[in-house]
Design an enzyme around this catalytic site. Structure first.
Site, short mmCIF file in Angstrom:
data_model
loop_
_atom_site.label_atom_id
_atom_site.label_comp_id
_atom_site.label_asym_id
_atom_site.label_seq_id
_atom_site.Cartn_x
_atom_site.Cartn_y
_atom_site.Cartn_z
N HIS A 70 23.22 -29.02 -11.98
CA HIS A 70 22.67 -30.30 -12.46
C HIS A 70 21.30 -30.57 -11.87
O HIS A 70 20.99 -30.15 -10.76
CB HIS A 70 23.61 -31.46 -12.09
CG HIS A 70 24.00 -31.48 -10.64
ND1 HIS A 70 24.96 -30.64 -10.12
CD2 HIS A 70 23.57 -32.22 -9.61
CE1 HIS A 70 25.10 -30.86 -8.83
NE2 HIS A 70 24.24 -31.81 -8.49
N HIS A 86 18.99 -33.82 -10.77
CA HIS A 86 18.97 -35.25 -10.50
C HIS A 86 17.63 -35.81 -10.99
O HIS A 86 16.59 -35.22 -10.71
CB HIS A 86 19.01 -35.53 -8.98
CG HIS A 86 20.24 -35.08 -8.28
ND1 HIS A 86 21.22 -35.95 -7.89
CD2 HIS A 86 20.64 -33.86 -7.85
CE1 HIS A 86 22.18 -35.28 -7.25
NE2 HIS A 86 21.85 -34.00 -7.22
#
Ligand code: 5GP
Ligand code: ZN
Length: 139
Positions: free
Chosen positions: A98, A100
Protein backbone atom coordinates in the site's frame (compact mmCIF):
# COMPACT_ATOMS: atom_id res chain seq x y z
CA UNK A 1 -3.86 -15.85 8.58
CA UNK A 2 -6.37 -13.62 6.84
CA UNK A 3 -5.11 -10.45 5.18
CA UNK A 4 -7.09 -7.47 6.47
CA UNK A 5 -6.71 -5.56 3.19
CA UNK A 6 -7.94 -8.55 1.14
CA UNK A 7 -10.90 -8.64 3.53
CA UNK A 8 -11.60 -5.00 2.67
CA UNK A 9 -11.25 -5.70 -1.07
CA UNK A 10 -13.72 -8.58 -0.74
CA UNK A 11 -16.13 -6.52 1.38
CA UNK A 12 -15.75 -8.88 4.33
CA UNK A 13 -14.47 -6.01 6.44
CA UNK A 14 -15.87 -2.47 6.41
CA UNK A 15 -13.88 0.51 5.14
CA UNK A 16 -14.47 4.02 3.88
CA UNK A 17 -13.71 3.39 0.22
CA UNK A 18 -12.87 6.53 -1.77
CA UNK A 19 -11.80 5.05 -5.12
CA UNK A 20 -12.09 1.73 -6.91
CA UNK A 21 -11.45 0.36 -10.37
CA UNK A 22 -10.76 -3.07 -11.80
CA UNK A 23 -7.29 -3.39 -10.23
CA UNK A 24 -7.03 -0.81 -7.45
CA UNK A 25 -8.91 0.25 -4.35
CA UNK A 26 -8.33 3.22 -2.00
CA UNK A 27 -9.82 3.77 1.45
CA UNK A 28 -9.24 5.80 4.59
CA UNK A 29 -6.68 4.60 7.12
CA UNK A 30 -8.54 3.87 10.37
CA UNK A 31 -5.65 5.16 12.55
CA UNK A 32 -4.76 8.29 10.60
CA UNK A 33 -1.69 10.54 10.98
CA UNK A 34 -4.12 13.28 9.97
CA UNK A 35 -7.83 13.02 9.12
CA UNK A 36 -8.21 12.04 5.48
CA UNK A 37 -5.05 9.84 5.54
CA UNK A 38 -5.70 7.45 2.65
CA UNK A 39 -4.33 4.10 1.54
CA UNK A 40 -4.08 3.01 -2.10
CA UNK A 41 -3.62 -0.72 -2.74
CA UNK A 42 -3.65 -3.22 -5.58
CA UNK A 43 -6.68 -5.52 -5.25
CA UNK A 44 -4.49 -8.52 -5.91
CA UNK A 45 -2.63 -9.70 -2.79
CA UNK A 46 1.08 -8.89 -2.97
CA UNK A 47 3.29 -8.39 0.03
CA UNK A 48 5.42 -5.41 -0.94
CA UNK A 49 6.38 -3.03 -3.74
CA UNK A 50 8.72 -5.55 -5.36
CA UNK A 51 5.99 -8.13 -5.73
CA UNK A 52 3.38 -5.87 -7.37
CA UNK A 53 2.77 -7.35 -10.84
CA UNK A 54 4.15 -5.05 -13.55
CA UNK A 55 0.74 -4.71 -15.25
CA UNK A 56 -0.67 -3.23 -12.02
CA UNK A 57 2.04 -0.63 -11.45
CA UNK A 58 0.76 2.02 -13.87
CA UNK A 59 -2.80 1.72 -12.50
CA UNK A 60 -1.44 1.98 -8.99
CA UNK A 61 0.61 5.13 -9.63
CA UNK A 62 -2.25 6.75 -11.58
CA UNK A 63 -4.61 6.03 -8.68
CA UNK A 64 -2.12 7.49 -6.20
CA UNK A 65 -2.04 10.68 -8.27
CA UNK A 66 -5.84 10.83 -8.61
CA UNK A 67 -6.40 10.23 -4.89
CA UNK A 68 -3.69 12.78 -3.98
CA UNK A 69 -5.42 15.42 -6.12
CA UNK A 70 -8.77 14.57 -4.53
CA UNK A 71 -7.33 14.73 -1.01
CA UNK A 72 -5.87 18.18 -1.76
CA UNK A 73 -9.10 19.51 -3.24
CA UNK A 74 -11.52 17.72 -0.95
CA UNK A 75 -9.75 18.70 2.25
CA UNK A 76 -8.45 22.04 1.02
CA UNK A 77 -4.83 21.30 1.89
CA UNK A 78 -1.73 22.27 -0.07
CA UNK A 79 0.73 19.59 1.01
CA UNK A 80 0.79 15.83 1.39
CA UNK A 81 3.22 12.99 1.97
CA UNK A 82 3.31 9.78 -0.04
CA UNK A 83 4.87 7.04 2.04
CA UNK A 84 5.30 3.32 1.61
CA UNK A 85 6.87 1.09 4.23
CA UNK A 86 8.37 -2.06 2.75
CA UNK A 87 9.48 -4.81 5.13
CA UNK A 88 9.30 -5.06 8.90
CA UNK A 89 12.59 -3.17 9.27
CA UNK A 90 11.02 -0.23 7.46
CA UNK A 91 7.93 -0.24 9.66
CA UNK A 92 5.51 -2.21 7.46
CA UNK A 93 2.73 -3.69 9.59
CA UNK A 94 0.22 -4.83 6.96
CA UNK A 95 1.84 -7.12 4.42
CA UNK A 96 -0.42 -6.28 1.50
CA UNK A 97 1.32 -3.54 -0.46
CA UNK A 98 0.00 0.00 0.00
CA UNK A 99 0.86 3.64 -0.48
CA UNK A 100 -0.06 6.07 2.30
CA UNK A 101 -1.30 9.50 1.20
CA UNK A 102 -1.16 11.83 4.19
CA UNK A 103 -2.66 15.32 4.01
CA UNK A 104 -0.48 17.88 5.82
CA UNK A 105 -1.56 20.95 7.71
CA UNK A 106 0.64 23.84 8.77
CA UNK A 107 -0.60 23.33 12.30
CA UNK A 108 -0.01 19.58 12.53
CA UNK A 109 2.69 18.53 14.94
CA UNK A 110 4.29 15.81 12.83
CA UNK A 111 8.04 16.17 12.69
CA UNK A 112 10.34 13.59 11.16
CA UNK A 113 13.36 13.29 13.43
CA UNK A 114 15.85 11.79 11.03
CA UNK A 115 19.33 10.86 12.07
CA UNK A 116 21.04 12.14 8.92
CA UNK A 117 24.46 10.76 8.06
CA UNK A 118 27.46 12.24 6.22
CA UNK A 119 29.47 10.39 3.57
CA UNK A 120 33.22 10.20 4.06
CA UNK A 121 35.21 11.31 0.97
CA UNK A 122 34.83 8.71 -1.81
CA UNK A 123 32.15 6.78 0.04
CA UNK A 124 29.22 8.23 -1.90
CA UNK A 125 30.71 6.99 -5.19
CA UNK A 126 31.15 3.52 -3.69
CA UNK A 127 27.48 3.36 -2.66
CA UNK A 128 26.36 4.64 -6.08
CA UNK A 129 28.45 1.96 -7.82
CA UNK A 130 27.02 -0.80 -5.60
CA UNK A 131 23.50 0.19 -6.64
CA UNK A 132 24.20 1.12 -10.28
CA UNK A 133 25.52 -2.36 -11.05
CA UNK A 134 22.08 -3.83 -10.42
CA UNK A 135 19.78 -1.20 -11.92
CA UNK A 136 20.19 -2.39 -15.50
CA UNK A 137 20.76 -6.01 -14.59
CA UNK A 138 17.57 -7.21 -12.92
CA UNK A 139 17.36 -10.97 -13.35
P1 5GP B 1 2.00 0.09 7.42
O1 5GP B 1 2.32 0.16 8.90
O2 5GP B 1 1.99 -1.35 6.93
O3 5GP B 1 2.82 0.99 6.55
O4 5GP B 1 0.53 0.65 7.29
C1 5GP B 1 -0.62 -0.09 7.57
C2 5GP B 1 -1.72 0.90 7.81
O5 5GP B 1 -2.95 0.21 7.72
C3 5GP B 1 -1.67 1.58 9.19
O6 5GP B 1 -1.55 2.98 9.04
C4 5GP B 1 -2.98 1.15 9.84
O7 5GP B 1 -3.58 2.18 10.59
C5 5GP B 1 -3.84 0.75 8.66
N1 5GP B 1 -4.80 -0.30 8.98
C6 5GP B 1 -4.54 -1.47 9.65
N2 5GP B 1 -5.67 -2.21 9.76
C7 5GP B 1 -6.66 -1.48 9.16
C8 5GP B 1 -8.05 -1.74 8.97
O8 5GP B 1 -8.61 -2.76 9.38
N3 5GP B 1 -8.76 -0.79 8.30
C9 5GP B 1 -8.18 0.36 7.83
N4 5GP B 1 -8.97 1.24 7.20
N5 5GP B 1 -6.85 0.62 8.00
C10 5GP B 1 -6.10 -0.29 8.65
ZN1 ZN C 1 -4.05 -9.09 1.00
Amino acid sequence: MKCIFCEIVNRNSPAEIIFEDEKIIAFLDNKPFNFGHSLVIPKIHCEDFLSVPEDHLMNLISAVQAVSKAVLKGLNVSGFNIISNNGKTAGQSVFHFHFHIIPRFKSDKHKYRLNLKSYAPGEMKRFAESIKNFVNNQE
